[in-house]
Design an enzyme around this catalytic site. Structure first.
Site, PDB file in Angstrom:
ATOM      1  N   ASP A  80      52.259 -27.820 -96.242  1.00 19.67           N
ATOM      2  CA  ASP A  80      51.363 -26.722 -96.570  1.00 19.67           C
ATOM      3  C   ASP A  80      52.083 -25.858 -97.605  1.00 19.67           C
ATOM      4  OD1 ASP A  80      49.317 -24.961 -96.607  1.00 19.67           O
ATOM      5  OD2 ASP A  80      49.661 -24.132 -94.612  1.00 19.67           O
ATOM      6  N   ASP A 114      46.165 -22.657-102.492  1.00 17.31           N
ATOM      7  CA  ASP A 114      44.756 -22.269-102.523  1.00 17.31           C
ATOM      8  C   ASP A 114      44.586 -20.863-101.977  1.00 17.31           C
ATOM      9  OD1 ASP A 114      45.582 -23.724-100.072  1.00 17.31           O
ATOM     10  OD2 ASP A 114      43.606 -23.159 -99.341  1.00 17.31           O
ATOM     11  N   CYS A 268      46.489 -37.496 -65.907  1.00 21.00           N
ATOM     12  CA  CYS A 268      47.333 -37.652 -67.087  1.00 21.00           C
ATOM     13  C   CYS A 268      48.594 -38.431 -66.739  1.00 21.00           C
ATOM     14  CB  CYS A 268      47.702 -36.266 -67.633  1.00 21.00           C
ATOM     15  SG  CYS A 268      48.823 -36.331 -69.056  1.00 21.00           S
ATOM     16  N   CYS A 270      51.338 -38.415 -68.709  1.00 23.96           N
ATOM     17  CA  CYS A 270      52.463 -37.883 -69.485  1.00 23.96           C
ATOM     18  C   CYS A 270      53.688 -37.684 -68.593  1.00 23.96           C
ATOM     19  CB  CYS A 270      52.061 -36.574 -70.167  1.00 23.96           C
ATOM     20  SG  CYS A 270      52.131 -35.111 -69.103  1.00 23.96           S
ATOM     21  N   CYS A 273      53.064 -34.908 -65.837  1.00 22.72           N
ATOM     22  CA  CYS A 273      52.098 -35.165 -64.760  1.00 22.72           C
ATOM     23  C   CYS A 273      52.382 -36.469 -64.025  1.00 22.72           C
ATOM     24  CB  CYS A 273      50.690 -35.194 -65.336  1.00 22.72           C
ATOM     25  SG  CYS A 273      50.213 -33.670 -66.202  1.00 22.72           S
TER      26      CYS A 273
END
Length: 341
Positions: A80, A114, A268, A270, A273
């Site tokens: 960015d 921008d 989940c 992950c 979890c």
């Protein structure tokens, strides 16, 4: 159907859609090593303004191995320009300098400086910012030699200006489109009408082959609907922001009350979890891991449904459980309006 692949200038290919977490120093490496098996972090987005303003680091990056080595990351790196920071401070920076810097340090996807256009801007202001942004993009196209330049759509809340912006970028021949200044519209109870219509119209104008990025989109419940509207690149620091305020992400909406998980409708896998609904809210660092995992798994799920042509059915499934959990949400009603159009 739009392109499923992004090819950068060194010939490397990345599958679309893709999520680019905002790079956070001292955290990204820990997140990448938080699980040995699971979704891969395939790319990230870095704010080049914060790198550029540190003189010694700027010189190191320009003269040294470059951005990928500095990050210790060989995936897709988008930068960015610092445009968002320009809303709240004087940057003392010009478009040409920050574009050259991004390109020289090896950014794969280079952003122009921008002019952000908040929804509150009057039309004359939005149009003036659009014209200035277009001039900066034209200037930047002559400066980028190694990376791919982002063509950024602006236009604020005005659909005709946004349409004009994408038509200009299409005629300019941009290879990568980003839709800017949409973040405020994500904070309206999942009302996707403006964002969805803006995305769908931009996709129709730019054609199927140009990657289309919505800056700041990072709630997993919204991602499949935006993909259905033609978006295939996302970035956000949402995984951290949600965690810091105690929100547990799921593909059906983020929760602060985990009681809804008791029915087992979402489980989940992950590292936090481990396939079991948590009984208490994980701490912030654990939530960061869980939330990023959830976003990346959602992207993988979307890819699977795109490949099999079953995305519409997946959207129906998401809406069904989302409606049960969040009966006052605007997601279903706003999507019905977009889908009908």
């Amino acid at each position: 159907m739009f392109s499923r692949e992004l090819v950068i200038n060194n010939g490397r290919k990345f599958e679309l859609p893709i999520f680019l977490p905002v790079y956070q120093p001292h955290r990204m490496q820990a997140l990448r090593s938080a699980w040995s098996q699971g979704p891969e972090i395939e790319g990230c987005i870095v704010n080049s303004y914060f790198l550029y303003k540190q003189r010694e680091l700027r010189q190191q990056l320009v003269e040294g191995p470059g951005l990928h080595d500095y990050l210790g990351f060989d995936g897709l790196v988008t930068t960015d320009s610092g445009a968002f920071q320009g809303l709240t401070r004087q940057l003392y920076l010009n478009n040409a300098d920050i574009v050259r810097f991004q390109d020289r340090i090896g950014s794969d996807i280079v952003s122009p400086l921008d002019l952000i256009t908040p929804p509150g801007d009057k039309k004359a202001v939005a149009e003036a910012k659009l014209v200035s942004t277009e001039k900066r993009i034209v200037k930047a196209m002559g400066l980028v030699e190694r990376g791919i330049l982002v063509g950024v759509q602006q236009g604020g809340r005005y659909a005709d200006l946004r349409k004009r912006s994408v038509e200009f970028l299409r005629d300019l021949g941009v290879r990568y489109l980003a839709l800017g200044s949409l973040v405020p519209f994500f904070n309206r109870n999942h009302d996707l009408r403006f964002v969805g219509r803006t995305s769908a119209e931009a996709r129709e104008i730019i054609g199927p082959d140009v990657p289309m990025h919505v800056y700041g989109a990072g709630d997993p419940v919204e991602l499949p609907f935006l993909v259905a509207c033609g978006v295939n690149v996302f970035d956000s620091a949402s995984y951290g922001h949600y965690a810091q305020t105690g929100w547990y992400m799921t593909p059906y909406g983020a929760l602060q009350d985990l009681d809804k998980l008791a029915a087992g409708e979402f489980v989940c896998a992950c590292p936090v979890c481990q396939g079991e609904p948590p009984r208490v809210m994980p701490d912030t660092e654990q939530l960061i891991v869980h939330n990023l995992w959830t976003i990346l798994v959602t992207i993988q799920t979307i890819r699977t449904h795109l490949a099999s042509g079953t995305l519409p059915g997946y959207l129906d499934d998401v809406l069904k459980l989302h409606d049960e959990w969040f009966p006052t949400s605007a997601l279903h009603s706003s999507w019905r309006e977009i889908d009908l159009v």
